[in-house]
Motif scaffolding. Structure first.
Motif, PDB file in Angstrom:
ATOM      1  N   LYS A  23       0.790  -1.213  -0.018  1.00 49.88           N
ATOM      2  CA  LYS A  23      -0.020  -0.008  -0.011  1.00 49.88           C
ATOM      3  C   LYS A  23       0.838   1.116  -0.225  1.00 49.88           C
ATOM      4  CE  LYS A  23      -4.496  -1.069   0.473  1.00 49.88           C
ATOM      5  NZ  LYS A  23      -4.951  -1.297  -0.879  1.00 49.88           N
ATOM      6  N   GLU A  26       2.358   1.604  -3.392  1.00 49.13           N
ATOM      7  CA  GLU A  26       1.462   2.167  -4.484  1.00 49.13           C
ATOM      8  C   GLU A  26       0.980   3.365  -4.118  1.00 49.13           C
ATOM      9  OE1 GLU A  26      -1.666  -0.639  -3.367  1.00 49.13           O
ATOM     10  OE2 GLU A  26      -0.730  -2.396  -4.775  1.00 49.13           O
ATOM     11  N   LYS A  27       0.932   3.945  -2.930  1.00 50.42           N
ATOM     12  CA  LYS A  27       0.680   5.384  -2.629  1.00 50.42           C
ATOM     13  C   LYS A  27       1.596   6.043  -3.336  1.00 50.42           C
ATOM     14  CE  LYS A  27      -0.939   8.278   1.134  1.00 50.42           C
ATOM     15  NZ  LYS A  27      -1.219   8.347   2.583  1.00 50.42           N
ATOM     16  N   SER A  30       1.101   6.472  -6.847  1.00 47.50           N
ATOM     17  CA  SER A  30      -0.071   7.112  -7.121  1.00 47.50           C
ATOM     18  C   SER A  30      -0.240   8.446  -7.216  1.00 47.50           C
ATOM     19  CB  SER A  30      -1.477   6.406  -6.333  1.00 47.50           C
ATOM     20  OG  SER A  30      -2.400   7.282  -6.764  1.00 47.50           O
ATOM     21  N   ASN A  57      -9.586   5.988  -1.612  1.00 53.26           N
ATOM     22  CA  ASN A  57      -8.610   4.874  -1.892  1.00 53.26           C
ATOM     23  C   ASN A  57      -7.311   5.826  -2.436  1.00 53.26           C
ATOM     24  OD1 ASN A  57      -6.976   2.998  -2.462  1.00 53.26           O
ATOM     25  ND2 ASN A  57      -8.532   1.883  -3.503  1.00 53.26           N
ATOM     26  N   THR A  59      -4.670   4.829  -3.434  1.00 50.39           N
ATOM     27  CA  THR A  59      -3.961   3.848  -4.259  1.00 50.39           C
ATOM     28  C   THR A  59      -4.620   3.226  -5.610  1.00 50.39           C
ATOM     29  OG1 THR A  59      -4.359   1.858  -3.091  1.00 50.39           O
ATOM     30  CG2 THR A  59      -2.419   2.887  -2.445  1.00 50.39           C
TER      31      THR A  59
END
Length: 141
Positions: A23, A26-27, A30, A57, A59
């Motif tokens: 996560k 991914e963050k 993103s 969300n 991500t």
């Protein structure tokens, strides 16, 4: 000088391990991709869109494969119509690789960008205002 050597010896005797959840990775990808001119949105599949109605969300539209310290990212995006997608993609790749390296020390091995749509800024804003009105209507039911 002896103190410096002792301190270095003490630091070297400590086993260190720094881990990042998928996560977090991914963050980083993103938020970095969102900062690139020409990227209107990162969007996930139907399941992601369903859950995003209920929670924010950060991500969304980004998946990471963290295999033996080889990081592979897959992004799904809506890009701005009329802008050069290959140049936007190059900026995304370079920026994500740099951000991930700076924040985690990890190297990015592969980045895949799937372009789901091209929209003008006007189309994008109209869709966003329509989505927020639809959400408000659903919440009042």
């Amino acid at each position: 000088m002896t103190n410096t050597q002792t301190n270095n010896h003490q630091e070297n005797s400590i086993q260190k391990e720094l881990n990042f959840s998928d996560k977090v990775l991914e963050k980083i990808a993103s938020q970095t991709a969102h900062s690139i001119d020409g990227v209107l949105s990162l969007n996930g599949g139907a399941i992601s869109n369903l859950t995003d109605r209920f929670i924010d969300n950060p991500t969304k539209g980004v998946n990471v494969d963290n295999d033996d310290d080889k990081l592979s990212f897959e992004l799904k995006a809506i890009l701005e119509y009329g802008k050069p997608a290959p140049q936007i993609f190059d900026r995304i790749v370079n920026s994500i690789a740099r951000s991930v390296k700076e924040m985690t020390g990890k190297e990015v091995d592969k980045i895949t960008l799937n372009v789901d749509d091209l929209m003008t800024n006007a189309e994008w804003k109209k869709q966003q205002s329509g989505n927020s009105k639809n959400e408000e209507a659903k919440e009042t039911e």
